[in-house]
Design a protein around this motif. Structure first.
Motif, PDB file in Angstrom:
ATOM      1  N   ASP A  98       0.830  -1.211   0.000  1.00  0.00           N
ATOM      2  CA  ASP A  98       0.000   0.000   0.000  1.00  0.00           C
ATOM      3  C   ASP A  98       0.863   1.258   0.000  1.00  0.00           C
ATOM      4  N   LYS A  99       2.017   1.177   0.683  1.00  0.00           N
ATOM      5  CA  LYS A  99       2.899   2.349   0.732  1.00  0.00           C
ATOM      6  C   LYS A  99       3.801   2.441  -0.490  1.00  0.00           C
ATOM      7  N   GLY A 100       3.710   1.446  -1.366  1.00  0.00           N
ATOM      8  CA  GLY A 100       4.544   1.482  -2.570  1.00  0.00           C
ATOM      9  C   GLY A 100       5.992   1.126  -2.288  1.00  0.00           C
ATOM     10  N   GLN A 101       6.210   0.388  -1.192  1.00  0.00           N
ATOM     11  CA  GLN A 101       7.585  -0.029  -0.889  1.00  0.00           C
ATOM     12  C   GLN A 101       7.889  -1.381  -1.524  1.00  0.00           C
ATOM     13  N   GLY A 102       9.160  -1.587  -1.846  1.00  0.00           N
ATOM     14  CA  GLY A 102       9.554  -2.836  -2.487  1.00  0.00           C
ATOM     15  C   GLY A 102      10.850  -3.383  -1.933  1.00  0.00           C
ATOM     16  N   LEU A 103      11.487  -4.238  -2.709  1.00  0.00           N
ATOM     17  CA  LEU A 103      12.755  -4.840  -2.308  1.00  0.00           C
ATOM     18  C   LEU A 103      13.659  -4.942  -3.525  1.00  0.00           C
ATOM     19  N   VAL A 109      25.772 -15.146  -8.965  1.00  0.00           N
ATOM     20  CA  VAL A 109      25.011 -16.201  -9.651  1.00  0.00           C
ATOM     21  C   VAL A 109      24.607 -17.298  -8.651  1.00  0.00           C
ATOM     22  N   GLY A 110      23.334 -17.641  -8.653  1.00  0.00           N
ATOM     23  CA  GLY A 110      22.849 -18.747  -7.825  1.00  0.00           C
ATOM     24  C   GLY A 110      22.743 -18.448  -6.338  1.00  0.00           C
ATOM     25  N   ALA A 111      22.840 -17.168  -5.952  1.00  0.00           N
ATOM     26  CA  ALA A 111      22.817 -16.822  -4.524  1.00  0.00           C
ATOM     27  C   ALA A 111      21.425 -16.982  -3.905  1.00  0.00           C
ATOM     28  N   GLY A 112      20.395 -16.989  -4.740  1.00  0.00           N
ATOM     29  CA  GLY A 112      19.032 -17.150  -4.219  1.00  0.00           C
ATOM     30  C   GLY A 112      18.182 -15.889  -4.349  1.00  0.00           C
ATOM     31  N   LYS A 113      18.590 -14.964  -5.204  1.00  0.00           N
ATOM     32  CA  LYS A 113      17.862 -13.693  -5.381  1.00  0.00           C
ATOM     33  C   LYS A 113      16.464 -13.914  -5.960  1.00  0.00           C
ATOM     34  N   THR A 114      16.411 -14.647  -7.063  1.00  0.00           N
ATOM     35  CA  THR A 114      15.118 -14.864  -7.717  1.00  0.00           C
ATOM     36  C   THR A 114      14.176 -15.613  -6.777  1.00  0.00           C
ATOM     37  N   ALA A 115      14.728 -16.591  -6.044  1.00  0.00           N
ATOM     38  CA  ALA A 115      13.895 -17.374  -5.129  1.00  0.00           C
ATOM     39  C   ALA A 115      13.232 -16.469  -4.086  1.00  0.00           C
ATOM     40  N   LEU A 116      14.016 -15.570  -3.477  1.00  0.00           N
ATOM     41  CA  LEU A 116      13.435 -14.710  -2.446  1.00  0.00           C
ATOM     42  C   LEU A 116      12.460 -13.704  -3.062  1.00  0.00           C
ATOM     43  N   ALA A 117      12.776 -13.229  -4.260  1.00  0.00           N
ATOM     44  CA  ALA A 117      11.848 -12.308  -4.935  1.00  0.00           C
ATOM     45  C   ALA A 117      10.533 -13.028  -5.251  1.00  0.00           C
ATOM     46  N   MET A 118      10.636 -14.302  -5.657  1.00  0.00           N
ATOM     47  CA  MET A 118       9.427 -15.092  -5.939  1.00  0.00           C
ATOM     48  C   MET A 118       8.616 -15.298  -4.665  1.00  0.00           C
ATOM     49  N   LEU A 119       9.315 -15.433  -3.547  1.00  0.00           N
ATOM     50  CA  LEU A 119       8.624 -15.608  -2.267  1.00  0.00           C
ATOM     51  C   LEU A 119       7.798 -14.360  -1.945  1.00  0.00           C
ATOM     52  N   VAL A 120       8.342 -13.196  -2.243  1.00  0.00           N
ATOM     53  CA  VAL A 120       7.602 -11.945  -2.042  1.00  0.00           C
ATOM     54  C   VAL A 120       6.376 -11.919  -2.963  1.00  0.00           C
ATOM     55  N   SER A 121       6.579 -12.260  -4.230  1.00  0.00           N
ATOM     56  CA  SER A 121       5.455 -12.252  -5.185  1.00  0.00           C
ATOM     57  C   SER A 121       4.372 -13.238  -4.769  1.00  0.00           C
ATOM     58  N   LYS A 122       4.822 -14.433  -4.357  1.00  0.00           N
ATOM     59  CA  LYS A 122       3.884 -15.469  -3.950  1.00  0.00           C
ATOM     60  C   LYS A 122       3.044 -15.000  -2.754  1.00  0.00           C
ATOM     61  N   THR A 123       3.714 -14.369  -1.801  1.00  0.00           N
ATOM     62  CA  THR A 123       3.007 -13.880  -0.614  1.00  0.00           C
ATOM     63  C   THR A 123       2.005 -12.789  -0.992  1.00  0.00           C
ATOM     64  N   ALA A 124       2.388 -11.941  -1.930  1.00  0.00           N
ATOM     65  CA  ALA A 124       1.478 -10.877  -2.378  1.00  0.00           C
ATOM     66  C   ALA A 124       0.246 -11.484  -3.060  1.00  0.00           C
ATOM     67  N   ILE A 125       0.463 -12.508  -3.883  1.00  0.00           N
ATOM     68  CA  ILE A 125      -0.656 -13.164  -4.573  1.00  0.00           C
ATOM     69  C   ILE A 125      -1.581 -13.814  -3.554  1.00  0.00           C
ATOM     70  N   MET A 201       7.736  -2.310  -6.285  1.00  0.00           N
ATOM     71  CA  MET A 201       8.472  -3.161  -7.236  1.00  0.00           C
ATOM     72  C   MET A 201       9.429  -4.060  -6.469  1.00  0.00           C
ATOM     73  N   VAL A 202       9.655  -5.254  -7.010  1.00  0.00           N
ATOM     74  CA  VAL A 202      10.709  -6.120  -6.504  1.00  0.00           C
ATOM     75  C   VAL A 202      11.642  -6.379  -7.672  1.00  0.00           C
ATOM     76  N   VAL A 203      12.932  -6.139  -7.469  1.00  0.00           N
ATOM     77  CA  VAL A 203      13.881  -6.342  -8.564  1.00  0.00           C
ATOM     78  C   VAL A 203      15.061  -7.181  -8.085  1.00  0.00           C
ATOM     79  N   THR A 204      15.687  -7.886  -9.020  1.00  0.00           N
ATOM     80  CA  THR A 204      16.911  -8.619  -8.697  1.00  0.00           C
ATOM     81  C   THR A 204      17.980  -8.254  -9.721  1.00  0.00           C
ATOM     82  N   THR A 205      19.220  -8.302  -9.278  1.00  0.00           N
ATOM     83  CA  THR A 205      20.324  -8.021 -10.191  1.00  0.00           C
ATOM     84  C   THR A 205      21.624  -8.674  -9.732  1.00  0.00           C
ATOM     85  N   ASN A 206      22.456  -9.015 -10.711  1.00  0.00           N
ATOM     86  CA  ASN A 206      23.795  -9.556 -10.444  1.00  0.00           C
ATOM     87  C   ASN A 206      24.823  -8.453 -10.265  1.00  0.00           C
ATOM     88  N   LEU A 207      24.441  -7.235 -10.665  1.00  0.00           N
ATOM     89  CA  LEU A 207      25.435  -6.160 -10.743  1.00  0.00           C
ATOM     90  C   LEU A 207      25.513  -5.347  -9.458  1.00  0.00           C
TER      91      LEU A 207
END
Ligand code: ATP
Ligand code: MG
Ligand code: ZN
Length: 247
Positions: A98-103, A109-125, A201-207
């Protein structure tokens, strides 16, 4: 639009009209009309909403990430700081959105970024929110496809509006796309619009941040930081190796 990116779909008027109460308690609408026209929710309502939430998860979370959890991240040795920040976000998912905050999840590579981002999306759904998930290359490909109007797809405006209207926009792999003026403009347009509307927004990056600024532009990164906070870095080895099949 591919099913992987479809926001949670609500029942159409037609579907509602055909609905039958599985408990035989209401007229299928999920509401029971009492005296003086006061309606109270039927028990079938919560069940139906739970089913709809479950369907939403299946429709957007890719199979590999359907069973992600903080518990698994802890067993994988993800740092307590990361677990705490992500855990707090999950616990407060509704007010955060509601506040428009994200992560913003960063790391190797393979650190688990996408997995944790998916966990946020899943919880939102599961909380009944609309979510769209794209890797950046896929997002750009979808935008390009809207230029080919003859194919009968969405117009640019329709697609852009949907990107802006979902409660959570999850963009994976920022910075992997080759830099071009067109890419910079497209990404800036989406991020800036969500920034102005105070949408999460939730974003992931290697950089690392300087490399990402070089890749997608300082102004886009600056807005992402105000939405998501500074990059939350996940250190550690590639988690794919221990998961690989043994001979
Ligand atoms: N919290 C978690 N729960 C379940 N599985 C996980 C979790 N974290 C990581 N994994 C698994 O570890 C592997 C690597 O994780 P992930 O894909 O998230 O890495 P990544 O940091 O996004 O890597 P890349 O930079 O290559 O995209 C995947 O198989 C993923 O499912
Ligand atoms: Mg990833
Ligand atoms: Zn009912």
């Amino acid at each position: 639009m591919s099913s992987a990116a479809r926001p949670v779909r609500l029942a159409s008027a037609d579907e509602r009209a055909q609905a039958v109460c599985p408990l035989g308690a209401c007229d299928g609408s999920g509401w029971i009309l009492g005296p003086e026209d006061v309606a109270r929710p039927c028990e079938c309502r919560e069940r139906r909403m739970a089913r709809r939430r479950a369907r939403g998860v299946r429709s957007v979370i890719p199979r590999r990430y359907r069973d992600v959890s903080l518990e698994i991240a802890r067993n994988d040795g993800v740092s307590p700081v990361v677990l705490k920040v992500v855990g707090d976000f999950l616990e407060e998912i509704e007010p955060r959105l509601d506040k428009g905050q994200g992560l913003w999840l960063a790391g190797g590579v393979g650190a688990g970024k996408t997995a944790l981002a998916m966990l946020v999306s899943k919880t939102a759904i599961e909380a009944g929110r609309t979510v769209a998930i794209y890797s950046l290359p896929k997002l750009l490909a979808r935008i390009r496809a809207t230029y080919e109007k003859d194919l009968g797809g969405d117009s640019y405006t329709q697609f852009f509006d949907r990107l802006i209207s979902v409660d959570l926009l999850h963009v994976d792999d920022l910075g992997v796309e080759k830099r071009s003026d067109w890419v910079l403009e497209q990404l800036y347009a989406v991020v800036n619009e969500r920034y102005e509307m105070e949408r999460s927004m939730v974003v992931t990056t290697n950089l690392e941040q300087p490399a990402l600024e070089e890749q997608i532009g300082e102004r886009t990164v600056s807005r992402l930081i105000e939405i998501c906070g500074p990059p939350l870095t996940i250190d550690g080895d590639d988690l794919r190796y221990p998961r690989a099949p043994a001979y």
